[in-house]
Scaffold this motif. Sequence first.
Motif, PDB file in Angstrom:
ATOM      1  N   UNK A 154      -4.060  14.134  -7.275  1.00  0.00           N
ATOM      2  CA  UNK A 154      -3.783  13.113  -8.292  1.00  0.00           C
ATOM      3  C   UNK A 154      -2.358  12.631  -8.058  1.00  0.00           C
ATOM      4  N   UNK A 155      -2.181  11.330  -8.071  1.00  0.00           N
ATOM      5  CA  UNK A 155      -0.855  10.767  -7.828  1.00  0.00           C
ATOM      6  C   UNK A 155       0.174  11.311  -8.827  1.00  0.00           C
ATOM      7  N   UNK A 156      -0.253  11.541 -10.079  1.00  0.00           N
ATOM      8  CA  UNK A 156       0.696  12.008 -11.096  1.00  0.00           C
ATOM      9  C   UNK A 156       1.181  13.433 -10.795  1.00  0.00           C
ATOM     10  N   UNK A 157       0.292  14.269 -10.241  1.00  0.00           N
ATOM     11  CA  UNK A 157       0.703  15.642  -9.918  1.00  0.00           C
ATOM     12  C   UNK A 157       1.696  15.609  -8.756  1.00  0.00           C
ATOM     13  N   UNK A 158       1.374  14.811  -7.743  1.00  0.00           N
ATOM     14  CA  UNK A 158       2.260  14.712  -6.586  1.00  0.00           C
ATOM     15  C   UNK A 158       3.638  14.214  -7.007  1.00  0.00           C
ATOM     16  N   UNK A 159       3.675  13.202  -7.864  1.00  0.00           N
ATOM     17  CA  UNK A 159       4.958  12.673  -8.332  1.00  0.00           C
ATOM     18  C   UNK A 159       5.709  13.710  -9.149  1.00  0.00           C
ATOM     19  N   UNK A 160       4.985  14.399 -10.018  1.00  0.00           N
ATOM     20  CA  UNK A 160       5.576  15.448 -10.848  1.00  0.00           C
ATOM     21  C   UNK A 160       6.204  16.518  -9.952  1.00  0.00           C
ATOM     22  N   UNK A 161       5.464  16.903  -8.928  1.00  0.00           N
ATOM     23  CA  UNK A 161       5.916  17.941  -8.012  1.00  0.00           C
ATOM     24  C   UNK A 161       7.221  17.529  -7.316  1.00  0.00           C
ATOM     25  N   UNK A 162       7.227  16.321  -6.772  1.00  0.00           N
ATOM     26  CA  UNK A 162       8.422  15.906  -6.029  1.00  0.00           C
ATOM     27  C   UNK A 162       9.620  15.682  -6.950  1.00  0.00           C
ATOM     28  N   UNK A 163       9.367  15.195  -8.159  1.00  0.00           N
ATOM     29  CA  UNK A 163      10.480  14.999  -9.106  1.00  0.00           C
ATOM     30  C   UNK A 163      11.071  16.348  -9.503  1.00  0.00           C
ATOM     31  N   UNK A 164      10.199  17.340  -9.720  1.00  0.00           N
ATOM     32  CA  UNK A 164      10.669  18.676 -10.103  1.00  0.00           C
ATOM     33  C   UNK A 164      11.515  19.271  -8.980  1.00  0.00           C
TER      34      UNK A 164
ATOM     35  N   UNK B  74       0.859  -1.197   0.000  1.00  0.00           N
ATOM     36  CA  UNK B  74       0.000   0.000   0.000  1.00  0.00           C
ATOM     37  C   UNK B  74       0.894   1.245   0.000  1.00  0.00           C
ATOM     38  N   UNK B  75       0.757   2.104  -1.003  1.00  0.00           N
ATOM     39  CA  UNK B  75       1.603   3.297  -1.069  1.00  0.00           C
ATOM     40  C   UNK B  75       1.131   4.369  -0.090  1.00  0.00           C
ATOM     41  N   UNK B  76       1.902   5.417   0.035  1.00  0.00           N
ATOM     42  CA  UNK B  76       1.471   6.585   0.803  1.00  0.00           C
ATOM     43  C   UNK B  76       0.232   7.157   0.104  1.00  0.00           C
ATOM     44  N   UNK B  77      -0.867   7.301   0.839  1.00  0.00           N
ATOM     45  CA  UNK B  77      -2.139   7.723   0.239  1.00  0.00           C
ATOM     46  C   UNK B  77      -2.314   9.245   0.328  1.00  0.00           C
ATOM     47  N   UNK B  78      -3.293   9.811  -0.390  1.00  0.00           N
ATOM     48  CA  UNK B  78      -3.381  11.270  -0.519  1.00  0.00           C
ATOM     49  C   UNK B  78      -3.333  12.062   0.795  1.00  0.00           C
ATOM     50  N   UNK B  79      -4.088  11.627   1.817  1.00  0.00           N
ATOM     51  CA  UNK B  79      -4.103  12.404   3.067  1.00  0.00           C
ATOM     52  C   UNK B  79      -2.728  12.445   3.721  1.00  0.00           C
ATOM     53  N   UNK B  80      -2.073  11.287   3.778  1.00  0.00           N
ATOM     54  CA  UNK B  80      -0.751  11.225   4.403  1.00  0.00           C
ATOM     55  C   UNK B  80       0.249  12.053   3.604  1.00  0.00           C
ATOM     56  N   UNK B  81       0.130  11.974   2.287  1.00  0.00           N
ATOM     57  CA  UNK B  81       1.049  12.733   1.429  1.00  0.00           C
ATOM     58  C   UNK B  81       0.821  14.227   1.615  1.00  0.00           C
ATOM     59  N   UNK B  82      -0.435  14.647   1.700  1.00  0.00           N
ATOM     60  CA  UNK B  82      -0.734  16.071   1.861  1.00  0.00           C
ATOM     61  C   UNK B  82      -0.171  16.580   3.180  1.00  0.00           C
TER      62      UNK B  82
END
Length: 488
Positions: free
Chosen positions: A330-340, A302-310
């Motif tokens: 959206x998981x893709x936005x969160x990933x994009x953000x952290x990669x940037x 189970x990955x880190x879910x939206x609430x925990x990530x926020x």
Amino acid sequence: MSYIETSTGKWEVVIGLEVHAQVISKSKLFSAASTKFGVSPNENVSFVDAALPGTLPVINSFCVDQAIKTGLGLNGRINRISRFDRKNYFYPDLPQGYQISQFYSPIISGGYVEIEDNEGNSKRVNIDHIHLEQDAGKCIHDQSPTKSFIDLNRAGIALMEIVTTPDMHSAEEAAFFLRKLRSILRYLKTCDGNMEEGSLRADVNVSVHCPNTDYGTRAEVKNVNSIKFLMTAVNFEVERQIAILESGEAVEQETRLFDSSTGQTRSMRSKENSQDYRYFPDPDLLPLMLEESRIEEIRKTIPELPDAKAERFQRDYNLSHYDASLITSEIEIADFYEKALESANLDNDSAKILSNWILSELFALFNKHGKSITDNHIPPEHMGELVKLIKTDVISGKIAKDILELMWDTGESPSTIIEEKGLKQITSAKEIEIFLREVLDNHSDKVADYKSGKDKLFGFFIGETMKKTQGKANPQVLNEILKKLLEK
Ligand code: ADP
Ligand code: MG
């Protein structure tokens, strides 16, 4: 509790959803046929899906794993023993004459989704249970004046039916819930959440009653396939039912269709009871028994879910609660953000700037081109670099917006674009002063006006100089020097 007020008093709205989520898996729930979307009609049909006599269903263990993962992600109890039942009804798109579902003992019991209402208060929407079932095929009536066609590609694909308790009390709350549920399923990668393709659709149960009285009779609106339609359908039902009750009549328990072209619902059939389906345990399938170790293995995935990530984004990157929840929606936005962030090695200050740029400018670009994060043209490294260039004053925010457009169109990095177009910001005070002096010399009449009290002309001089530098002058330096020159 939010009420609806009419001339006859207050009304309370009650909503419960039955969400059908298509399981992400290569093959169907009880056959090896492919689940690929968009192929020719009846390309993905095995003998089992066509219900040829003598064929038997075999459970797809990956679909079971996906349901377990979903149950864990939604805080549910994974039942160590569950069973499959036959739900009997006739329809041309259902060759078996029954749907294999889980009626008496579903795979998941309980669970909840944390949502936020309009005022930002958090509340729980409880899940009654989640069961696994087969999807049906599709009848096609609009290809010929005399014939109907049947496409069985979808027949037998695994669905998870996620049933909430009647916990929602407005169209907005129902929309919050469905959005959040979709987000979690996409994080878990158990359902792609694509509502247009029908991978996620909801049956919407709505009733109204006066405060402090029993819940009203509900109507069930079938197969609503967008969040906007969900809200429209709820609001239409609420109005319709209140009008019926106000006129002294009773709401009928029935199944209704939503017509997206009119935003209205209309009666489809009176509600069938479960007895009508003659449910009984499917004799072709053994009870589904799950080992604790299997559940524990899946729990580890189970990955880190939206609430925990926020929460982590608020803590680590200093984002506001609101921004963090948008970036992690959206998981893709969160990933994009952290990669940037990582690729450009940005500090905390820039982490905030980056989130602003994604939420306003990048999203505006998506809107303009009718795209979303899943078909984003800009690699995260380029976005990180852009923010770094803004932060270190190489370019102004205004020029950065033009650069972002070019990044989208050309796929080039911001530094390449700056190089090619000569867009570097002018920060040298000397250089800026030369431009400024020219502007002031050309408008000596206005300079005189300014000195006699027309303060507004300050902006005019700035504008003229910006034009001359094609927007490249650093605004702060420009301001300072202009002040100095006008004081003389
Ligand atoms: P059924 O299986 O006959 O459809 P359930 O009791 O399982 O009936 O409920 C189905 C859905 O209807 C659930 O999502 C539940 O939350 C919702 N529901 C039940 N009672 C009401 C009500 N009075 N108003 C609105 N929704 C309701
Ligand atoms: Mg139902």
